[in-house]
Motif scaffolding. Structure first.
Motif, mmCIF file in Angstrom:
data_model
loop_
_atom_site.group_PDB
_atom_site.id
_atom_site.type_symbol
_atom_site.label_atom_id
_atom_site.label_comp_id
_atom_site.label_asym_id
_atom_site.label_seq_id
_atom_site.Cartn_x
_atom_site.Cartn_y
_atom_site.Cartn_z
ATOM 1 N N ARG A 73 0.827 -1.205 0.000
ATOM 2 C CA ARG A 73 0.000 0.000 0.000
ATOM 3 C C ARG A 73 0.857 1.248 0.000
ATOM 4 O O ARG A 73 0.551 2.229 -0.660
ATOM 5 N N TYR A 98 10.620 -0.307 -10.367
ATOM 6 C CA TYR A 98 10.967 1.055 -9.960
ATOM 7 C C TYR A 98 12.477 1.145 -9.899
ATOM 8 O O TYR A 98 13.136 0.300 -9.292
ATOM 9 N N VAL A 115 5.787 3.283 -3.547
ATOM 10 C CA VAL A 115 4.388 2.861 -3.715
ATOM 11 C C VAL A 115 3.550 3.844 -2.913
ATOM 12 O O VAL A 115 3.861 4.165 -1.777
ATOM 13 N N ASP A 132 -1.705 3.299 -2.197
ATOM 14 C CA ASP A 132 -2.064 2.734 -3.488
ATOM 15 C C ASP A 132 -2.309 1.242 -3.273
ATOM 16 O O ASP A 132 -2.406 0.793 -2.133
ATOM 17 N N LEU A 134 -0.738 -2.347 -4.824
ATOM 18 C CA LEU A 134 0.162 -3.064 -5.715
ATOM 19 C C LEU A 134 0.202 -4.527 -5.266
ATOM 20 O O LEU A 134 0.969 -4.892 -4.375
ATOM 21 N N TYR A 157 6.553 1.548 5.601
ATOM 22 C CA TYR A 157 5.718 0.845 4.621
ATOM 23 C C TYR A 157 4.423 0.380 5.244
ATOM 24 O O TYR A 157 4.275 0.345 6.473
#
Length: 163
Positions: A73, A98, A115, A132, A134, A157
Motif C-alpha cells: 500500500r 521502480y 508505492v 495505493d 500493488l 511501509y
C-alpha cells in the motif's frame, strides 16, 4: 486491480484476495490521508513504524522483502538532506518495477514514494500521501544504494498479507 485509496483491513476481501494481516503499522491505528514531508513525520502521523539503518557507500542493500501473496500500500524511502546521490530499486515477482536515482541537496530530505502517490498543495510545505494498491503473488523487494558512507537511510511501509 485497484482497491481504491484505503487499505482493506484485516479480514476484508477483494475478489479472491482476503487480507490476513497488515505489517508496518501500529495495530491500533487506521490508515487515512496523511501528510508526508519526511519518513519520520509520515510514520508518526500514520502510525507506521519508521525503520532506519546506517548504509555503506556503493553497496546495494535490501531494505525490505516480502514473500507470499499480498499487496503493498505504501513504501517510502529517504536519506538525510545533503546525503549525495542514492538509488532506489523495487522488484515485483523478480521484475524491476521502480528504478530511480535521487540527488539530495542541502535541505532536501523529501521522502520518495515508491508505492503510494502524492499531491502537492498550492501553499505549504506538506505533501498528501495516499496509499495505493500493488498486489503480488510471490515477492516484493526494495533495494537502496548510496554514494556517501555513514548516511542513515529511513523507510516505512504498509503491506498486507493475503490468503
Amino acid at each position: 486491480m485497484n482497491a481504491g485509496q484505503f487499505p482493506l483491513g484485516d479480514g476484508r476481501t477483494l475478489g479472491a484476495r482476503r487480507v490476513v494481516g497488515v505489517s508496518g503499522r501500529d495495530p491500533s491505528v487506521g490508515q487515512n490521508v496523511v501528510y508526508a514531508p519526511t519518513v519520520s513525520a509520515f510514520s508518526t502521523a500514520a502510525g507506521l513504524v519508521a525503520y532506519s539503518a546506517a548504509m555503506s557507500a556503493a553497496t546495494r542493500t535490501r531494505i525490505y522483502s516480502a514473500t507470499g501473496r499480498g499487496a503493498v500500500r505504501i513504501m517510502l524511502v529517504e536519506l538525510p538532506a545533503g546525503a549525495a546521490n542514492y538509488r532506489i530499486e523495487a522488484f515485483l515477482e523478480g521484475i524491476r518495477i521502480y528504478d530511480r536515482t535521487i540527488a539530495n541537496g542541502a535541505g532536501e530530505a523529501q521522502a520518495q514514494a515508491v508505492v503510494g502517490f502524492t499531491t502537492y498543495p498550492s501553499s505549504g510545505a506538506f505533501n498528501n500521501l495516499f496509499p495505493d494498491y500493488l498486489p503480488f503473488d510471490a515477492s516484493f523487494e526494495v533495494y537502496l544504494t548510496i554514494t556517501q558512507a555513514g548516511q542513515t537511510a529511513k523507510w516505512c511501509y504498509l503491506v498486507e498479507a493475503h490468503q
